[in-house]
Scaffold this motif. Structure first.
Motif, mmCIF file in Angstrom:
data_model
loop_
_atom_site.group_PDB
_atom_site.id
_atom_site.type_symbol
_atom_site.label_atom_id
_atom_site.label_comp_id
_atom_site.label_asym_id
_atom_site.label_seq_id
_atom_site.Cartn_x
_atom_site.Cartn_y
_atom_site.Cartn_z
ATOM 1 N N LEU A 186 0.850 -1.193 0.000
ATOM 2 C CA LEU A 186 0.000 0.000 0.000
ATOM 3 C C LEU A 186 0.882 1.239 0.000
ATOM 4 N N VAL A 187 0.567 2.182 -0.875
ATOM 5 C CA VAL A 187 1.291 3.456 -0.908
ATOM 6 C C VAL A 187 0.275 4.576 -0.749
ATOM 7 N N ILE A 188 0.555 5.464 0.176
ATOM 8 C CA ILE A 188 -0.356 6.591 0.411
ATOM 9 C C ILE A 188 0.437 7.884 0.335
ATOM 10 N N GLU A 189 0.000 8.744 -0.569
ATOM 11 C CA GLU A 189 0.699 10.022 -0.729
ATOM 12 C C GLU A 189 0.264 10.999 0.367
ATOM 13 N N ARG A 190 1.075 12.030 0.546
ATOM 14 C CA ARG A 190 0.765 13.043 1.550
ATOM 15 C C ARG A 190 -0.570 13.720 1.252
ATOM 16 N N GLY A 191 -1.345 13.867 2.295
ATOM 17 C CA GLY A 191 -2.615 14.569 2.158
ATOM 18 C C GLY A 191 -3.748 13.697 1.632
ATOM 19 N N GLN A 192 -3.443 12.446 1.315
ATOM 20 C CA GLN A 192 -4.497 11.557 0.807
ATOM 21 C C GLN A 192 -5.372 11.014 1.936
ATOM 22 N N VAL A 193 -6.631 10.781 1.600
ATOM 23 C CA VAL A 193 -7.538 10.089 2.511
ATOM 24 C C VAL A 193 -7.847 8.730 1.892
ATOM 25 N N MET A 236 -3.136 10.198 10.488
ATOM 26 C CA MET A 236 -4.214 9.820 11.408
ATOM 27 C C MET A 236 -4.862 8.520 10.947
ATOM 28 N N LEU A 237 -4.989 7.594 11.878
ATOM 29 C CA LEU A 237 -5.640 6.317 11.598
ATOM 30 C C LEU A 237 -6.984 6.292 12.319
ATOM 31 N N PHE A 238 -8.017 5.934 11.612
ATOM 32 C CA PHE A 238 -9.352 5.851 12.213
ATOM 33 C C PHE A 238 -9.869 4.425 12.041
ATOM 34 N N ASP A 239 -10.180 3.768 13.133
ATOM 35 C CA ASP A 239 -10.686 2.396 13.046
ATOM 36 C C ASP A 239 -12.176 2.368 13.384
ATOM 37 N N ALA A 256 -9.804 18.141 4.671
ATOM 38 C CA ALA A 256 -9.671 19.364 3.872
ATOM 39 C C ALA A 256 -8.450 20.176 4.312
ATOM 40 N N SER A 257 -8.050 20.001 5.579
ATOM 41 C CA SER A 257 -6.884 20.741 6.073
ATOM 42 C C SER A 257 -5.579 20.116 5.592
ATOM 43 N N GLY A 258 -5.681 18.965 4.904
ATOM 44 C CA GLY A 258 -4.479 18.371 4.327
ATOM 45 C C GLY A 258 -3.915 17.192 5.094
ATOM 46 N N MET A 259 -4.613 16.771 6.161
ATOM 47 C CA MET A 259 -4.120 15.636 6.943
ATOM 48 C C MET A 259 -4.164 14.355 6.104
ATOM 49 N N THR A 260 -3.130 13.547 6.222
ATOM 50 C CA THR A 260 -3.144 12.221 5.614
ATOM 51 C C THR A 260 -3.905 11.290 6.549
ATOM 52 N N MET A 261 -4.882 10.579 5.994
ATOM 53 C CA MET A 261 -5.761 9.785 6.859
ATOM 54 C C MET A 261 -6.010 8.403 6.266
ATOM 55 N N ILE A 262 -6.036 7.414 7.144
ATOM 56 C CA ILE A 262 -6.519 6.086 6.753
ATOM 57 C C ILE A 262 -7.757 5.814 7.594
ATOM 58 N N VAL A 263 -8.851 5.550 6.931
ATOM 59 C CA VAL A 263 -10.129 5.435 7.631
ATOM 60 C C VAL A 263 -10.764 4.087 7.328
ATOM 61 N N VAL A 278 -15.283 11.970 0.492
ATOM 62 C CA VAL A 278 -14.046 12.487 1.091
ATOM 63 C C VAL A 278 -12.818 11.665 0.692
ATOM 64 N N GLY A 279 -13.029 10.389 0.425
ATOM 65 C CA GLY A 279 -11.887 9.514 0.139
ATOM 66 C C GLY A 279 -11.242 9.817 -1.206
ATOM 67 N N ASP A 280 -9.915 9.754 -1.234
ATOM 68 C CA ASP A 280 -9.189 9.859 -2.498
ATOM 69 C C ASP A 280 -8.974 8.483 -3.100
ATOM 70 N N HIS A 281 -9.017 7.500 -2.212
ATOM 71 C CA HIS A 281 -8.664 6.148 -2.625
ATOM 72 C C HIS A 281 -9.452 5.183 -1.760
ATOM 73 N N LEU A 282 -9.940 4.126 -2.366
ATOM 74 C CA LEU A 282 -10.693 3.119 -1.620
ATOM 75 C C LEU A 282 -9.971 1.780 -1.750
ATOM 76 N N VAL A 283 -9.788 1.154 -0.592
ATOM 77 C CA VAL A 283 -9.109 -0.140 -0.552
ATOM 78 C C VAL A 283 -10.102 -1.165 -0.042
ATOM 79 N N PHE A 284 -10.248 -2.246 -0.777
ATOM 80 C CA PHE A 284 -11.136 -3.303 -0.322
ATOM 81 C C PHE A 284 -10.297 -4.498 0.113
ATOM 82 N N MET A 285 -10.440 -4.881 1.381
ATOM 83 C CA MET A 285 -9.676 -6.020 1.909
ATOM 84 C C MET A 285 -10.565 -7.228 2.075
ATOM 85 N N ASP A 286 -9.988 -8.376 1.818
ATOM 86 C CA ASP A 286 -10.696 -9.619 2.069
ATOM 87 C C ASP A 286 -9.670 -10.684 2.427
#
Ligand code: ADP
Ligand code: MG
Length: 254
Positions: free
Chosen positions: A26-33, A172-175, A198-205, A216-224
């Motif tokens: 997984l690669v997440i760029e700065r500011g991505q949600v 920021m990680l949100f579970d 919107a303030s630019g925080m990189t977030m995994i939700v 709000v998401g820039d990218h969606l990851v589906f896990m199984d």
């Protein structure tokens, strides 16, 4: 070229014989949600916990902001990071859980101040000021002196977010931050998270809130079953999931 905010390479984690993560890239760029969805037990929480080394992966490497998490490389070998440095890494990664874990005998303000004073060594007066600003940011300036039991679940979760932000995290990680909330309280928490994005925080939700993922998401990851089986721009994945398992899951939550 700056490093991405997060880079996971072939991360594997087992509990005994149970393989929970089976090679996560997984690669997440700065500011991505990045929103992470998938059935219960697919390894979403374990992945978040590996990111701040609450779980130790058996294989693979995780870099946050270019820094290897949990280990240092010396003489070509990986060694566990000394405690003090691991603590510093963890401080830079905020985590918000389904349950808020506030200190029950401290006010909202005191909960937000706690880490500033105890961990960061900020002077009490300065910490109080900063905590007040953060409560204002999550819309709770008028609840600063309330105790958790005097706040709704949505308000408590917003205090928990303010408390995390007090540590000035770079990620920021949100579970499942809204899963424990009554439906009418979900929106106020998502709204705070949207502002944060919107303030630019990189977030995994990790969330089942597909509206949030889409908006709000820039990218969606589906896990199984311990793997990322599908990912992409949320609108595309949601509109036309390529994988049968993604379709089956989405038909249940949408
Ligand atoms: P999700 O968050 O997607 O629901 P989890 O990451 O919590 O999934 O869990 C994935 C699997 O790992 C589940 O089967 C769960 O029971 C198992 N698991 C999680 N943590 C532990 C642990 N500390 N010890 C043993 N098994 C665990
Ligand atoms: Mg979970």
């Amino acid at each position: 070229m700056t490093a991405p905010m997060v880079r996971c390479r072939q991360v594997r984690k087992s509990f005994g014989r149970l393989e929970v993560l089976r090679g996560i890239d997984l690669v997440i760029e700065r500011g991505q949600v990045v929103c992470v969805v998938g059935p219960s037990g697919s390894g979403k929480s374990t992945l978040l916990r590996c990111l701040n080394h609450l779980e130790e992966p058996q294989a693979g490497r995780i870099h946050v902001d270019g820094e290897l998490i949990g280990y240092e490389e010396r003489g070509g070998r990986l060694r566990p990071l000394p405690d003090a440095r691991l603590r510093r890494q963890r401080e830079s990664i905020g985590m918000v859980f389904q349950r808020f874990h506030l200190f029950p005998h401290r006010t909202a303000l005191q909960n937000v101040m706690e880490g500033l004073v105890a961990v960061k060594g900020v002077r009490v007066a300065d910490a109080r000021k900063r905590a007040g600003e953060l409560l204002d940011r999550v819309g709770l300036a008028d609840r600063a002196h309330h105790y958790p039991a005097q706040l709704s679940g949505g308000q408590q979760q917003r205090v928990a977010i303010a408390r995390s932000l007090a540590m000035s995290p770079k990620l920021m990680l949100f579970d499942e931050p809204t899963s424990a909330l009554d439906p009418e309280l979900v929106g106020e928490v998502l709204e705070v998270m949207k502002d944060l994005a919107a303030s630019g925080m990189t977030m995994i939700v990790v969330t089942h809130e597909m509206g949030f993922a889409r908006e709000v998401g820039d990218h969606l990851v589906f896990m199984d079953d311990g793997l990322i089986i599908e990912e992409g721009p949320p609108r595309e994945v949601l509109a036309a999931p390529a994988h049968e398992r993604t379709r089956a899951f989405l038909s249940k939550v949408l």
